[in-house]
Design a protein around this motif. Structure first.
Motif, PDB file in Angstrom:
ATOM      1  N   ALA A  67       0.837  -1.198   0.000  1.00 10.86           N
ATOM      2  CA  ALA A  67       0.000   0.000   0.000  1.00 10.86           C
ATOM      3  C   ALA A  67       0.873   1.249   0.000  1.00 10.86           C
ATOM      4  O   ALA A  67       1.979   1.250   0.553  1.00 10.86           O
ATOM      5  CB  ALA A  67      -0.920   0.012   1.218  1.00 10.86           C
ATOM      6  N   SER A  68       0.389   2.292  -0.618  1.00 13.34           N
ATOM      7  CA  SER A  68       1.099   3.560  -0.588  1.00 13.34           C
ATOM      8  C   SER A  68       0.932   4.206   0.775  1.00 13.34           C
ATOM      9  O   SER A  68       0.117   3.764   1.603  1.00 13.34           O
ATOM     10  CB  SER A  68       0.561   4.495  -1.677  1.00 13.34           C
ATOM     11  N   TRP A  69       1.689   5.276   0.988  1.00 13.37           N
ATOM     12  CA  TRP A  69       1.596   5.962   2.280  1.00 13.37           C
ATOM     13  C   TRP A  69       0.190   6.469   2.540  1.00 13.37           C
ATOM     14  O   TRP A  69      -0.345   6.293   3.636  1.00 13.37           O
ATOM     15  CB  TRP A  69       2.586   7.128   2.306  1.00 13.37           C
ATOM     16  N   ILE A  70      -0.442   7.088   1.562  1.00 19.96           N
ATOM     17  CA  ILE A  70      -1.777   7.647   1.753  1.00 19.96           C
ATOM     18  C   ILE A  70      -2.795   6.541   2.008  1.00 19.96           C
ATOM     19  O   ILE A  70      -3.731   6.708   2.800  1.00 19.96           O
ATOM     20  CB  ILE A  70      -2.202   8.508   0.541  1.00 19.96           C
ATOM     21  N   GLN A  71      -2.627   5.394   1.366  1.00 18.36           N
ATOM     22  CA  GLN A  71      -3.526   4.270   1.610  1.00 18.36           C
ATOM     23  C   GLN A  71      -3.360   3.717   3.016  1.00 18.36           C
ATOM     24  O   GLN A  71      -4.328   3.251   3.631  1.00 18.36           O
ATOM     25  CB  GLN A  71      -3.282   3.168   0.574  1.00 18.36           C
ATOM     26  N   ALA A  72      -2.124   3.767   3.538  1.00 20.25           N
ATOM     27  CA  ALA A  72      -1.858   3.229   4.870  1.00 20.25           C
ATOM     28  C   ALA A  72      -2.416   4.135   5.971  1.00 20.25           C
ATOM     29  O   ALA A  72      -2.914   3.653   6.991  1.00 20.25           O
ATOM     30  CB  ALA A  72      -0.357   3.031   5.060  1.00 20.25           C
ATOM     31  N   VAL A  73      -2.333   5.452   5.768  1.00 23.94           N
ATOM     32  CA  VAL A  73      -2.777   6.373   6.826  1.00 23.94           C
ATOM     33  C   VAL A  73      -4.233   6.779   6.661  1.00 23.94           C
ATOM     34  O   VAL A  73      -4.812   7.380   7.573  1.00 23.94           O
ATOM     35  CB  VAL A  73      -1.900   7.640   6.868  1.00 23.94           C
ATOM     36  N   ALA A  74      -4.840   6.473   5.506  1.00 26.98           N
ATOM     37  CA  ALA A  74      -6.217   6.899   5.256  1.00 26.98           C
ATOM     38  C   ALA A  74      -7.197   6.423   6.332  1.00 26.98           C
ATOM     39  O   ALA A  74      -8.021   7.209   6.816  1.00 26.98           O
ATOM     40  CB  ALA A  74      -6.663   6.439   3.868  1.00 26.98           C
ATOM     41  N   PRO A  75      -7.157   5.137   6.757  1.00 25.27           N
ATOM     42  CA  PRO A  75      -8.096   4.708   7.803  1.00 25.27           C
ATOM     43  C   PRO A  75      -7.878   5.442   9.125  1.00 25.27           C
ATOM     44  O   PRO A  75      -8.846   5.737   9.847  1.00 25.27           O
ATOM     45  CB  PRO A  75      -7.801   3.210   7.947  1.00 25.27           C
ATOM     46  N   ILE A  76      -6.631   5.739   9.448  1.00 24.65           N
ATOM     47  CA  ILE A  76      -6.328   6.448  10.697  1.00 24.65           C
ATOM     48  C   ILE A  76      -6.816   7.886  10.622  1.00 24.65           C
ATOM     49  O   ILE A  76      -7.389   8.420  11.579  1.00 24.65           O
ATOM     50  CB  ILE A  76      -4.817   6.390  10.976  1.00 24.65           C
ATOM     51  N   LEU A  77      -6.591   8.524   9.481  1.00 23.31           N
ATOM     52  CA  LEU A  77      -7.076   9.892   9.303  1.00 23.31           C
ATOM     53  C   LEU A  77      -8.599   9.937   9.303  1.00 23.31           C
ATOM     54  O   LEU A  77      -9.199  10.838   9.895  1.00 23.31           O
ATOM     55  CB  LEU A  77      -6.533  10.463   7.993  1.00 23.31           C
ATOM     56  N   ARG A  78      -9.226   8.960   8.656  1.00 18.24           N
ATOM     57  CA  ARG A  78     -10.683   8.902   8.623  1.00 18.24           C
ATOM     58  C   ARG A  78     -11.243   8.735  10.032  1.00 18.24           C
ATOM     59  O   ARG A  78     -12.255   9.360  10.387  1.00 18.24           O
ATOM     60  CB  ARG A  78     -11.142   7.752   7.720  1.00 18.24           C
ATOM     61  N   ARG A  79     -10.581   7.914  10.835  1.00 17.48           N
ATOM     62  CA  ARG A  79     -11.013   7.725  12.214  1.00 17.48           C
ATOM     63  C   ARG A  79     -10.910   9.028  12.997  1.00 17.48           C
ATOM     64  O   ARG A  79     -11.818   9.372  13.769  1.00 17.48           O
ATOM     65  CB  ARG A  79     -10.161   6.644  12.879  1.00 17.48           C
ATOM     66  N   ALA A  80      -9.810   9.770  12.798  1.00 18.79           N
ATOM     67  CA  ALA A  80      -9.626  11.036  13.503  1.00 18.79           C
ATOM     68  C   ALA A  80     -10.699  12.045  13.112  1.00 18.79           C
ATOM     69  O   ALA A  80     -11.288  12.706  13.970  1.00 18.79           O
ATOM     70  CB  ALA A  80      -8.234  11.601  13.216  1.00 18.79           C
ATOM     71  N   LEU A  81     -10.961  12.160  11.820  1.00 18.43           N
ATOM     72  CA  LEU A  81     -11.982  13.093  11.353  1.00 18.43           C
ATOM     73  C   LEU A  81     -13.361  12.691  11.854  1.00 18.43           C
ATOM     74  O   LEU A  81     -14.168  13.539  12.251  1.00 18.43           O
ATOM     75  CB  LEU A  81     -11.970  13.161   9.827  1.00 18.43           C
ATOM     76  N   ASP A  82     -13.620  11.382  11.841  1.00 18.21           N
ATOM     77  CA  ASP A  82     -14.927  10.893  12.269  1.00 18.21           C
ATOM     78  C   ASP A  82     -15.155  11.166  13.753  1.00 18.21           C
ATOM     79  O   ASP A  82     -16.225  11.629  14.161  1.00 18.21           O
ATOM     80  CB  ASP A  82     -15.031   9.390  11.984  1.00 18.21           C
ATOM     81  N   ARG A  83     -14.147  10.890  14.572  1.00 23.25           N
ATOM     82  CA  ARG A  83     -14.294  11.076  16.019  1.00 23.25           C
ATOM     83  C   ARG A  83     -14.477  12.547  16.384  1.00 23.25           C
ATOM     84  O   ARG A  83     -15.312  12.891  17.218  1.00 23.25           O
ATOM     85  CB  ARG A  83     -13.069  10.509  16.746  1.00 23.25           C
ATOM     86  N   VAL A  84     -13.719  13.423  15.741  1.00 20.56           N
ATOM     87  CA  VAL A  84     -13.768  14.844  16.101  1.00 20.56           C
ATOM     88  C   VAL A  84     -15.013  15.505  15.533  1.00 20.56           C
ATOM     89  O   VAL A  84     -15.761  16.167  16.249  1.00 20.56           O
ATOM     90  CB  VAL A  84     -12.502  15.568  15.617  1.00 20.56           C
ATOM     91  N   TYR A  85     -15.256  15.320  14.245  1.00 21.12           N
ATOM     92  CA  TYR A  85     -16.379  16.020  13.637  1.00 21.12           C
ATOM     93  C   TYR A  85     -17.722  15.421  14.022  1.00 21.12           C
ATOM     94  O   TYR A  85     -18.752  16.080  13.906  1.00 21.12           O
ATOM     95  CB  TYR A  85     -16.222  16.054  12.120  1.00 21.12           C
ATOM     96  N   LEU A  86     -17.729  14.179  14.509  1.00 19.11           N
ATOM     97  CA  LEU A  86     -18.957  13.626  15.068  1.00 19.11           C
ATOM     98  C   LEU A  86     -19.349  14.388  16.320  1.00 19.11           C
ATOM     99  O   LEU A  86     -20.513  14.738  16.526  1.00 19.11           O
ATOM    100  CB  LEU A  86     -18.785  12.141  15.380  1.00 19.11           C
ATOM    101  N   SER A  87     -18.347  14.677  17.176  1.00 20.77           N
ATOM    102  CA  SER A  87     -18.630  15.443  18.382  1.00 20.77           C
ATOM    103  C   SER A  87     -18.931  16.898  18.055  1.00 20.77           C
ATOM    104  O   SER A  87     -19.764  17.531  18.702  1.00 20.77           O
ATOM    105  CB  SER A  87     -17.443  15.360  19.354  1.00 20.77           C
ATOM    106  N   VAL A  88     -18.251  17.428  17.010  1.00 23.07           N
ATOM    107  CA  VAL A  88     -18.502  18.809  16.624  1.00 23.07           C
ATOM    108  C   VAL A  88     -19.911  18.970  16.076  1.00 23.07           C
ATOM    109  O   VAL A  88     -20.573  19.986  16.304  1.00 23.07           O
ATOM    110  CB  VAL A  88     -17.463  19.266  15.572  1.00 23.07           C
ATOM    111  N   SER A  89     -20.390  17.933  15.356  1.00 24.76           N
ATOM    112  CA  SER A  89     -21.717  18.028  14.762  1.00 24.76           C
ATOM    113  C   SER A  89     -22.800  18.157  15.817  1.00 24.76           C
ATOM    114  O   SER A  89     -23.838  18.786  15.579  1.00 24.76           O
ATOM    115  CB  SER A  89     -21.982  16.790  13.891  1.00 24.76           C
ATOM    116  N   HIS A  90     -22.557  17.592  17.003  1.00 25.17           N
ATOM    117  CA  HIS A  90     -23.535  17.706  18.083  1.00 25.17           C
ATOM    118  C   HIS A  90     -23.588  19.132  18.636  1.00 25.17           C
ATOM    119  O   HIS A  90     -24.529  19.492  19.338  1.00 25.17           O
ATOM    120  CB  HIS A  90     -23.194  16.735  19.219  1.00 25.17           C
TER     121      HIS A  90
END
Length: 264
Positions: free
Chosen positions: A165-188
């Motif tokens: 996997a490329s670098w972006i493919q390797a970190v994509a799930p981790i970045l997606r998790r970070a965005l999901d956790r933060v913006y989920l709380s922000v959306s509230h």
């Protein structure tokens, strides 16, 4: 006394009401309250002085220098929120914040607001103040989750890299998790943002004589631009810190472990 001095005096007299009430009920922290009011007055005076000077000069280079300084302050707040090492993380995060704020503000001022002079202090400074002030905490939380995710899920990262996997493919799930956790709380908190931030911006525009409908539209577009700034800044930060957190062979370094994060 001129008319302005009289109006300011009338405004300051309103302080008598809370001060007398706090004194009458024997508020224990009255001194603290008075000190806070004085400190706020001094801060407002200092901000007013340098803002008046910036607006009076209305220089492109001074406005860019101001953005550089404010981007540095915002970067420091982000690093503190994300619990990163200042010496290592400051430069890439600073470049990310400055470039993102400059690019989005120029886009908004030129293509959205159709201004001929996009660097005029009247618009350039307030728009960037909005971006930076509303985004420092959110960016810090996203990057904190991202870097912590790299530590916690390093085995998953190595598995991806090891399978080609490329670098972006390797970190994509981790970045997606970070965005999901933060913006989920922000959306509230969007309803709270709509109650506090939205009317505050709208009132400022209305006091400037802007048409109410145009004010509502401008405020909504500025909040959308703020979200775009945050996302661009996060993506730039992740990209520019790639060489800091990975080796040439794609292995994670100790920079994102205990040496660079005070807590994981």
């Amino acid at each position: 006394m001129d008319s302005l001095s009289v109006r300011v005096l009338f405004g300051l007299l309103l302080l008598v009401i809370p001060l007398y009430l706090f004194y009458a009920i024997g508020l224990k922290r009255l001194n603290t309250f008075v000190v806070s009011v004085v400190r706020m007055a001094v801060q407002l005076a200092l901000v007013g002085m340098y803002m008046y000077w910036l607006f009076d000069q209305n220089s492109v280079w001074l406005n860019l220098l101001w953005l550089l300084l404010m981007s540095g302050v915002t970067t420091g707040m982000i690093i503190q929120q994300a619990r990163l090492n200042y010496k290592v993380a400051f430069l890439p995060l600073f470049v990310s914040v400055f470039v993102s704020s400059l690019a989005v503000s120029l886009y908004v001022l030129k293509l959205v607001m159709n201004l001929d002079q996009v660097f005029t202090a009247r618009w350039f400074i307030p728009v960037n103040v909005l971006f930076l002030s509303l985004s420092a905490e959110t960016l810090g939380l996203v990057l904190r989750e991202y870097f912590i995710g790299l530590v916690r899920f390093r085995e998953h990262y190595y598995y991806k890299v090891g399978n080609g996997a490329s670098w972006i493919q390797a970190v994509a799930p981790i970045l997606r998790r970070a965005l999901d956790r933060v913006y989920l709380s922000v959306s509230h908190q969007l309803s709270l943002t709509g109650i506090i931030v939205f009317p505050g911006l709208l009132i400022g525009l209305l006091m400037m004589g802007v048409n109410p409908w145009y004010g509502v539209l401008s405020t909504g577009l500025l909040l959308i631009a703020t979200l775009a700034f945050q996302v661009i800044a996060v993506l730039l930060s992740v990209f520019l810190t790639r060489r800091i957190v990975t080796t040439v062979r794609g292995q994670l370094t100790d920079i994102i472990s205990k040496k660079r994060l005070t807590h994981t």
